[in-house]
Design an enzyme around this catalytic site. Structure first.
Site, mmCIF file in Angstrom:
data_model
loop_
_atom_site.group_PDB
_atom_site.id
_atom_site.type_symbol
_atom_site.label_atom_id
_atom_site.label_comp_id
_atom_site.label_asym_id
_atom_site.label_seq_id
_atom_site.Cartn_x
_atom_site.Cartn_y
_atom_site.Cartn_z
ATOM 1 N N LEU A 1 0.836 -1.211 0.000
ATOM 2 C CA LEU A 1 0.000 0.000 0.000
ATOM 3 C C LEU A 1 0.865 1.253 0.000
ATOM 4 O O LEU A 1 0.461 2.303 -0.483
ATOM 5 C CB LEU A 1 -0.881 0.032 1.252
ATOM 6 C CG LEU A 1 -2.002 -0.989 1.361
ATOM 7 C CD1 LEU A 1 -2.605 -0.969 2.765
ATOM 8 C CD2 LEU A 1 -3.076 -0.663 0.326
ATOM 9 N N ASP B 1 3.823 14.312 15.816
ATOM 10 C CA ASP B 1 4.167 14.063 14.406
ATOM 11 C C ASP B 1 2.971 14.333 13.500
ATOM 12 O O ASP B 1 2.617 13.515 12.652
ATOM 13 C CB ASP B 1 4.670 12.625 14.237
ATOM 14 C CG ASP B 1 5.685 12.521 13.106
ATOM 15 O OD1 ASP B 1 6.149 13.573 12.615
ATOM 16 O OD2 ASP B 1 6.005 11.387 12.703
HETATM 17 P P1 AMP Z 1 3.224 5.158 7.105
HETATM 18 O O1 AMP Z 1 4.358 4.225 7.388
HETATM 19 O O2 AMP Z 1 2.199 5.165 8.200
HETATM 20 O O3 AMP Z 1 3.693 6.546 6.739
HETATM 21 O O4 AMP Z 1 2.453 4.576 5.843
HETATM 22 C C1 AMP Z 1 2.988 4.588 4.526
HETATM 23 C C2 AMP Z 1 1.832 4.555 3.525
HETATM 24 O O5 AMP Z 1 1.112 3.330 3.660
HETATM 25 C C3 AMP Z 1 0.789 5.655 3.751
HETATM 26 O O6 AMP Z 1 1.132 6.833 3.087
HETATM 27 C C4 AMP Z 1 -0.472 5.032 3.196
HETATM 28 O O7 AMP Z 1 -0.523 5.216 1.790
HETATM 29 C C5 AMP Z 1 -0.281 3.544 3.488
HETATM 30 N N1 AMP Z 1 -0.992 3.182 4.741
HETATM 31 C C6 AMP Z 1 -0.504 3.216 6.014
HETATM 32 N N2 AMP Z 1 -1.414 2.808 6.902
HETATM 33 C C7 AMP Z 1 -2.524 2.501 6.182
HETATM 34 C C8 AMP Z 1 -3.833 2.035 6.526
HETATM 35 N N3 AMP Z 1 -4.182 1.800 7.801
HETATM 36 N N4 AMP Z 1 -4.712 1.830 5.529
HETATM 37 C C9 AMP Z 1 -4.374 2.076 4.229
HETATM 38 N N5 AMP Z 1 -3.172 2.516 3.848
HETATM 39 C C10 AMP Z 1 -2.251 2.739 4.806
#
Ligand code: AMP
Length: 256
Positions: free
Chosen positions: A64, A188
């Site tokens: 994702l 953050d």
């Molecule tokens: P993060 O590590 O939280 O910055 O997540 C990286 C990317 O993964 C985000 O920009 C979203 O596109 C995707 N992502 C993270 N958490 C979720 C979630 N709970 N549901 C859908 N996509 C997610």
């Protein structure tokens, strides 16, 4: 269905529960929550095998996104994964062992999101702590991060009304944290940490840098400067430099 493609279940490794976790950098709250295991009853301890199963062994087409913590995969939990599980799409975040964040941030995230529930905070469904693997399982947010909607070229621009609704939702999430019985400083707040549900409900995610706020008669908490350059207020970030230079001055001219 998942059941037909389930690989052979390997020998159970050491999947530790939150109350087993002992780390010198354990946040203050974890000590308290250890005494009250009930706090975590709605968070599921998954095995690595279960998470491998729902992400098809972390297949690249299940990705994702990627963040400071590591790669995020799409998955689906249901009765085939474990009896009694509600059918639910999820996002599985895998700690990158070479990344900037580590066990401490993982633990902080489980510690805070495992206890807090609010419509404007992303729901932590579970975690996995097996050998040196650290994973987090969240509710799946259909529209991904606000950052992608604002800055990706291919996305349809958000209407003003939707932007206002998102800002209001994110503010409600922060207000909830600040007014909680045990206040939480998020530290953050940025567009990549605001996730959007199918109806554009904004939910705060990424609690790796969060910190327990002052309680009772306390007027402040001592903390290192934390956050992301460009998002944290410059005068706040500067306090670290002032402190640094002040320490150097004191070293050169010791108090007599
Ligand atoms: P993060 O590590 O939280 O910055 O997540 C990286 C990317 O993964 C985000 O920009 C979203 O596109 C995707 N992502 C993270 N958490 C979720 C979630 N709970 N549901 C859908 N996509 C997610």
């Amino acid at each position: 269905m998942l059941s037909s493609s389930l690989p052979v279940k390997p020998e159970r490794k050491h999947n530790r529960s939150i109350s087993d976790l002992s780390d010198p950098s354990t946040p203050r709250n974890l000590e308290d929550s250890r005494k009250n295991a009930v706090l975590y009853t709605h968070v599921i301890a998954f095995s690595l095998f279960e998470l491998e199963t729902i992400t098809k062994s972390f297949r690249s087409d299940y990705i994702l996104g990627e963040g400071g913590f590591g790669t995020v995969y799409k998955g689906y939990i249901d009765e085939n994964v474990r009896v009694g599980l509600k059918s639910l799409p999820v996002a599985v975040k895998v700690l990158n062992k070479e990344g900037l964040q580590g066990h401490r941030e993982w633990l902080t995230e489980v510690n805070f999101l495992g206890q807090l529930r609010h419509p404007n905070l992303v729901k932590l469904i579970g975690y996995c702590c097996e050998d040196d693997h650290r994973l987090l399982v969240y509710e799946f947010m259909f529209r991904g991060s606000l950052e992608n909607h604002l800055f990706r070229k291919a996305t349809v621009p958000l209407s003003w009304a939707t932007r206002m609704m998102i800002a209001f939702g994110a503010a409600k999430g922060l207000a909830f944290l600040h007014n909680a019985e045990r206040p939480v400083i998020y530290r953050d707040f940025k567009t990549s940490n605001i996730l959007l549900d199918s109806d554009y409900t904004a939910k705060l995610s990424d609690f790796g840098l969060a910190k327990a706020g002052p309680q009772g008669d306390e007027t402040h908490v001592s903390t290192r400067v934390m956050g992301t350059y460009g998002y944290a207020a410059p005068e706040y970030v500067m306090t670290e430099f002032f402190f640094f230079f002040w320490v150097r001055r004191c070293k050169r001219r010791p108090l007599e």
